[in-house]
Scaffold this motif. Structure first.
Motif, PDB file in Angstrom:
ATOM      1  N   LEU A 113       0.861  -1.231   0.079  1.00 20.17           N
ATOM      2  CA  LEU A 113      -0.135   0.010  -0.066  1.00 20.17           C
ATOM      3  C   LEU A 113       0.935   1.272  -0.122  1.00 20.17           C
ATOM      4  O   LEU A 113       1.883   1.228   0.659  1.00 20.17           O
ATOM      5  CB  LEU A 113      -0.993  -0.005   1.217  1.00 20.17           C
ATOM      6  N   GLN A 117      -2.351   5.691   0.830  1.00 20.12           N
ATOM      7  CA  GLN A 117      -3.417   4.587   1.000  1.00 20.12           C
ATOM      8  C   GLN A 117      -3.455   4.261   2.536  1.00 20.12           C
ATOM      9  O   GLN A 117      -4.556   4.091   3.213  1.00 20.12           O
ATOM     10  CB  GLN A 117      -3.235   3.281   0.044  1.00 20.12           C
ATOM     11  N   LYS A 118      -2.213   4.036   3.167  1.00 15.67           N
ATOM     12  CA  LYS A 118      -2.083   3.737   4.519  1.00 15.67           C
ATOM     13  C   LYS A 118      -2.813   4.565   5.388  1.00 15.67           C
ATOM     14  O   LYS A 118      -3.515   4.312   6.465  1.00 15.67           O
ATOM     15  CB  LYS A 118      -0.672   3.191   4.874  1.00 15.67           C
ATOM     16  N   PHE A 121      -6.568   4.520   6.375  1.00 10.10           N
ATOM     17  CA  PHE A 121      -7.034   3.511   7.211  1.00 10.10           C
ATOM     18  C   PHE A 121      -7.103   3.832   8.523  1.00 10.10           C
ATOM     19  O   PHE A 121      -6.289   4.568   9.098  1.00 10.10           O
ATOM     20  CB  PHE A 121      -6.525   2.258   7.175  1.00 10.10           C
ATOM     21  N   LEU A 126      -5.014  -1.028  10.632  1.00  3.08           N
ATOM     22  CA  LEU A 126      -3.988  -1.155   9.433  1.00  3.08           C
ATOM     23  C   LEU A 126      -2.784  -1.914  10.559  1.00  3.08           C
ATOM     24  O   LEU A 126      -2.125  -2.796  10.139  1.00  3.08           O
ATOM     25  CB  LEU A 126      -3.362   0.017   9.167  1.00  3.08           C
ATOM     26  N   ALA A 138      -5.946  -5.674   2.941  1.00  2.00           N
ATOM     27  CA  ALA A 138      -6.571  -4.504   2.818  1.00  2.00           C
ATOM     28  C   ALA A 138      -7.686  -4.691   3.699  1.00  2.00           C
ATOM     29  O   ALA A 138      -8.765  -5.094   3.428  1.00  2.00           O
ATOM     30  CB  ALA A 138      -6.807  -4.171   1.560  1.00  2.00           C
ATOM     31  N   TYR A 140     -11.210  -3.806   5.731  1.00  2.00           N
ATOM     32  CA  TYR A 140     -12.479  -3.008   5.228  1.00  2.00           C
ATOM     33  C   TYR A 140     -13.532  -2.724   6.257  1.00  2.00           C
ATOM     34  O   TYR A 140     -14.248  -1.971   6.139  1.00  2.00           O
ATOM     35  CB  TYR A 140     -13.169  -3.778   3.929  1.00  2.00           C
ATOM     36  N   SER A 302     -10.584  -8.408   6.275  1.00  2.00           N
ATOM     37  CA  SER A 302      -9.630  -7.975   5.295  1.00  2.00           C
ATOM     38  C   SER A 302      -9.742  -8.661   3.956  1.00  2.00           C
ATOM     39  O   SER A 302     -10.267  -9.917   4.029  1.00  2.00           O
ATOM     40  CB  SER A 302      -8.154  -8.055   5.826  1.00  2.00           C
ATOM     41  N   ASN A 321      -5.573  -1.392  -5.125  1.00  2.41           N
ATOM     42  CA  ASN A 321      -5.789  -0.025  -5.678  1.00  2.41           C
ATOM     43  C   ASN A 321      -7.356   0.362  -5.818  1.00  2.41           C
ATOM     44  O   ASN A 321      -7.918   1.199  -6.280  1.00  2.41           O
ATOM     45  CB  ASN A 321      -5.228   0.190  -6.923  1.00  2.41           C
ATOM     46  N   THR A 324      -9.367  -0.199  -1.582  1.00  4.39           N
ATOM     47  CA  THR A 324      -9.048   0.755  -0.668  1.00  4.39           C
ATOM     48  C   THR A 324      -9.613   2.301  -0.820  1.00  4.39           C
ATOM     49  O   THR A 324      -9.389   3.078  -0.265  1.00  4.39           O
ATOM     50  CB  THR A 324      -7.301   1.126  -0.705  1.00  4.39           C
ATOM     51  N   LEU A 342     -11.936   2.147   6.458  1.00  2.00           N
ATOM     52  CA  LEU A 342     -11.478   3.273   5.883  1.00  2.00           C
ATOM     53  C   LEU A 342     -12.171   4.716   6.334  1.00  2.00           C
ATOM     54  O   LEU A 342     -13.138   4.637   6.617  1.00  2.00           O
ATOM     55  CB  LEU A 342     -11.853   3.138   4.417  1.00  2.00           C
TER      56      LEU A 342
END
Lengths: 412, 525
Positions: A113, A117-118, A121, A126, A138, A140, A302, A321, A324, A342
């Motif tokens: 990531l 992007q990191k 979260f 994370l 990733a 969710y 995840s 991509n 996220t 997120l």
């Protein structure tokens, strides 16, 4: 003649069996020649339909065909087995505490990531999917336990367990409820639901290394703190606050039927509670008076990229991509309301769903469920120790016995 | 039947003796066999498993030879499919179990050493700190080689990268779409997602060599500069970390890469461990200690399950065997009902009925018994559940057997002055047992390993405080399941070794049982 036909039919069945063995031996990459390129996603039977509803959208945006398969039972075990053979999916959706086992079996790859992007979260989420310094999934959705109370019976949120027990005892005396608290224990215990109380009273499972990873060589069960914590749990057992007769099968119904004013459970209980029309509020699980916070474990759902998938690049594209992004996270929430991992998505939905923020508050500072493979040695002995202690067994002997069992299993 | 007789009478070559339908069915089924064989062989050829191909070919050829040649080999037509099925469903699993039991196959030791190495290396790829994150388009060069078209959005520079390294591209040669995706690059063909998906493996393998690492694809639209800090070194048979300098040496005994301090990398591989799993069963105090106590209860459970179900089933069967009974069909249906319900769900319902505070049984009888918290009540409870689940089956088989007993024998006994009990004890029961003993033995063998009956009700419990590894109602199978899968992940090798022990016990008991039946049959003959 009929007999002969039966014989041939049996032979046909046999050939089928032989070929079944044959194809499972097959380790070579047959390159899926002739089959269309695409992406295979495995999810449990609750999430698969949710993803299925996004399939055509995924397909048009990613430009590949996608197949979503529901695995209703033992998704993790099935995935590991499939990874050994030649039929691994490309993406798997599961809980973050599978990571340790999936990594030791070489079943998943790290997800790269970007820093941007990191930062998108929830930091705890994370951290939960980070294992040995690598991000393996990733996230969710985040979920944790909280205290759900019936506001008609108990209008005030309790400040401590003692406070809650006092109120609950009064309710029971007045004949308004039958049980003091619904926190599932069951005949064989439940380490996940017991953990907040255990943590509040000073127990821990694994120590943490400097980098925040759990340290399997520092086992907290059996340490003086854990014995003291189970002493408190034992007191609750003696008072009838915790009962082995309350288990996963009846803990939520007890609450929705109004037989208890307090329930310790997670977001998954809300569907039933709303259906029953119970008026409720969600607050953090109270700790013991004068002791630590009753922090639940954080579980993070995840997306994982399979190591042995045939379309790994597409899987990476999808997980790193695409998943996220905020639109998908929000859409997933709408289909299956669990607090999004997120931040942007969480902020967007929390205005319409106050429960989310309350669960998040109950989970503030919660440690991630340990993902190290050694954790699997904890569940069973810890749960059984809890059940025995709630049932009135001697605390020290029981906890030390469990510690020996866990220690032996970890050494193996 | 008559068709077979006709066929064997007319020993003429060809199919003169078979009917047209028979021929058509035979050819169709053989066609299915052939199709299945081809289906089975293709992946085997792909895997270069020539032994597998040989076995499938030989089995298919054998079947064709037997069924397509004239009827000289009639017995073979029955014998061969049976034997092949026996091999496929009995002997192969036993051999597979035996071969697994001498390995450490399980979580962390599933694949080969090479797979473990690949996995270790992949897991150590990290992004070089501070390196740019590239936008990526997957393309091909002139001779269909894979090329990464890269752009750094921060600087606006473009490159084409392949296995040889990076090459600068003139920005004017590259075109971007509305979403910022690279859509064209002069001299290269941009691949669509579907085309790229087909070359997934190649894309994963490509790392464009640059200073301090390699540029790797992260999906189809992004790329990053990464380094793999851990690499396998053939010379020392070890994995070395280039950043920290740590070294893990391969240990062929345990199937792990282990460092000097004894810490292992999580990714291991499968190795042969000889008889270690067996020695563990025999020598480990935690396993050997409770083994006998589990074994006696296991026998008690299996024997009691058979006795009580047979007892009640037989009683019901005799009661309903009366000629003049009205509404017999209704009673029979009612008795068979539990048998028709899925045992899996029924076990869970029974578990809930035994709940101390909320269960139906305590509520109905006004009791406060912690059924599953005392060893003896728990044992009583599981036998009771077994009785409920199992007696309809015994009722069915006993009814069948009773109807097969000629009524003349019993009438003769009555004329000779035997009482009802004497007739039952001396005539009915022995005759019943001749036909039912094999069923009772198989019921015993089934219940000996009746995992669900325990796992879904008590879960093996109650457990003595401080001992979570063995409970009062544990059978060998639930006990070993906990040993093999309840600790740290699945240990299939160990589980297989324990299965071999259980197999030996059940096999011994069954052999003794069948021997005695045969002796009994000879007495009554």
């Amino acid at each position: 003649m009929r007999v002969k036909i039966a014989g041939v039919a049996v032979a046909a069945a046999l050939a089928l069996a032989v070929s079944g063995c044959g194809s499972s031996d097959d380790k070579a990459d047959d390159g899926a020649k002739g089959s269309e390129p695409g992406l295979v996603i495995w999810a449990d039977d609750k999430r698969a339909p949710v993803l299925e509803s996004f399939r055509s959208q995924f397909e048009s945006e990613l430009g590949v065909t996608i197949k979503i398969e529901a695995v209703s039972k033992d998704l993790q075990a099935n995935f590991v087995t499939a990874s050994q053979g030649d039929n691994a999916p490309d993406v798997v959706i599961g809980a973050h505490d599978w990571i340790g086992n999936l990594v030791q079996n070489g079943a998943i790859d790290p997800v790269q990531l970007t820093d941007a992007q990191k930062t998108g979260f929830n930091a705890d989420a994370l951290k939960a999917v980070t294992y040995n310094g690598q991000v393996y999934g990733a996230p969710y959705a985040v979920e944790n336990l909280a205290l759900i109370r019936n506001t008609e019976l108990a209008p005030e949120a309790p400040s401590s367990i003692e406070d809650m027990v006092a109120d609950a005892e009064k309710l029971k005396k007045d004949g308004k409820t039958e049980e003091l608290l619904s926190l599932q224990v069951g005949d064989n215990g439940d380490a996940y639901h017991a953990y907040p109380l255990y943590a509040s009273a000073g127990g821990y499972l694994f120590g943490q290394k400097d980098n925040g990873d759990y340290d399997p060589s520092d086992l907290g069960v059996g340490k003086p703190g854990s014995i003291a914590a189970f002493e408190k749990i034992s007191e609750l057992g003696k008072k009838g606050v915790l009962k082995t007769s309350i288990g996963s099968e009846n803990s939520i119904p007890l609450f929705t039927e109004g037989k208890t004013a307090y329930l310790v459970s997670g977001p998954w209980a809300l569907t039933d509670i709303k259906k029953a029309g119970t008026k409720y509020d969600i607050t953090p699980i109270p700790g013991f008076e004068g002791m630590g916070k009753a922090t639940p474990f954080l579980g993070v759902q995840s997306f994982f990229v399979a190591s042995k998938g045939k379309h790994k690049t597409v899987a990476q594209e999808f997980v790193a991509n695409y998943v996220t992004g905020e639109p998908l996270a929000t859409a997933l929430y709408n289909a299956d309301p669990r607090p999004p991992a997120l931040t942007a998505s969480f902020d967007k939905v929390k205005t319409t769903d106050p429960d989310l923020a309350k669960f998040a508050e109950a989970g503030a500072g919660a440690p991630a469920l340990p993902a190290i493979p050694e954790m699997s040695a904890i569940w069973d002995p810890f749960g059984k120790a809890e059940s025995a202690i709630v049932g009135g067994a001697d605390v020290k002997d029981t906890v030390e016995g469990a510690a020996t069992t866990i220690g032996d299993a970890i050494k193996k | 039947m008559d068709a077979v007789q006709t066929a064997s009478r007319q020993r003429s070559p060809g199919y003169a003796g078979t009917s047209l339908t028979g021929l058509v069915v035979r050819i169709t089924l053989l066609g299915v066999v052939a199709a299945l064989a081809v289906w089975a062989v293709l992946p085997l050829i792909g895997a270069r498993s020539w032994i597998g191909v040989g076995v499938v070919a030989a089995a298919t050829a054998l079947l064709f030879w037997i069924y397509l040649t004239p009827n000289k080999r009639l017995p073979l037509k029955y014998l061969v499919p049976g034997t092949l099925l026996l091999i496929a469903f009995q002997i192969v699993p036993v051999l597979f179990t035996l071969s697994t039991s001498v390995t450490n196959f399980g979580d962390g030791h599933r694949g080969s050493k090479d797979e473990a190495i690949v996995s270790i290396q992949t897991a150590s790829i990290t992004q070089v700190p501070g390196s740019p994150e590239y936008d990526l388009a997957i393309a091909t060069g002139g001779d269909d080689t894979l090329v990464f078209i890269l752009s750094d959005p921060a600087t606006g520079r473009y490159w084409a990268g392949d296995a040889d390294g990076l090459k600068d591209l003139v920005p004017a040669d590259v075109q971007k779409g509305l979403s910022g995706k690279i859509t064209e690059a002069r001299g290269y063909t941009i691949l669509t997602a579907a085309e790229a998906a087909e070359r997934s493996q190649e894309i994963t393998d490509l790392a464009v060599p640059v200073d301090g690492g390699g540029i790797r694809a992260n999906g189809l639209s992004k790329a990053f500069k990464g380094t793999s800090s851990r690499a396998y070194d053939q010379a020392c048979d070890c994995v070395r970390d280039s950043v920290t300098g740590e070294v893990w040496t391969a240990d062929p005994e345990t199937g792990y890469f282990t460092d000097a301090a004894g810490q292992s990398l999580p990714q291991g591989w499968q190795v042969a461990v000889g008889l270690d799993n067996y020695t563990r069963v025999v020598t480990d105090e935690k396993i050997r200690g409770p083994f006998l106590s589990v074994l006696w209860w296991n026998f008690a459970f299996a024997i009691l399950s058979v006795l009580v179900t047979f007892g009640l089933g037989l009683l019901c069967a005799i009661a309903l065997h009366k000629e003049r009974l009205r509404a017999k069909f209704l009673y029979r249906t009612l008795i068979v009902l539990p048998y028709a319900m899925p045992a899996f769900a029924m076990l869970l319902i029974w578990r809930d009925m035994f709940n101390q505070d909320f269960g139906l049984i305590n509520t109905m009888f006004g009791l406060d018994v912690g059924w599953f918290s005392n060893p003896w009540t728990a044992r009583f409870a599981v036998i009771l559940v077994q009785l409920w689940l199992g007696f309809p089956y015994m009722f069915l088989v006993a009814t069948g057997a009773l109807q097969a007993i000629p009524s003349e024998t019993l009438e003769a006994a009555k004329i000779d002055g035997a009482t009802g009990w004497q007739a039952f004890r001396r005539i009915t029961l022995p005759l019943l047992l001749v036909s039912l003993t094999p069923l009772l033995i198989s019921s015993f063998a089934f219940n000996f390993n009746n995992f669900n009956a325990i796992q879904l009700t008590t879960g093996g419990g109650p457990f003595a405080a401080g001992n979570s590894s063995v409970g009062a109602t544990d059978l060998l199978i639930t006990y070993t399941y906990r040993l093999a899968f309840g600790g740290q992940g699945a240990q299939y090798g160990f589980a297989a070794a324990v299965s071999v022990f259980i197999f030996l016990i059940v096999a011994t008991v069954s052999v003794i049982g069948f021997r005695r039946t045969r002796a009994q049959e000879e007495i009554y003959r």
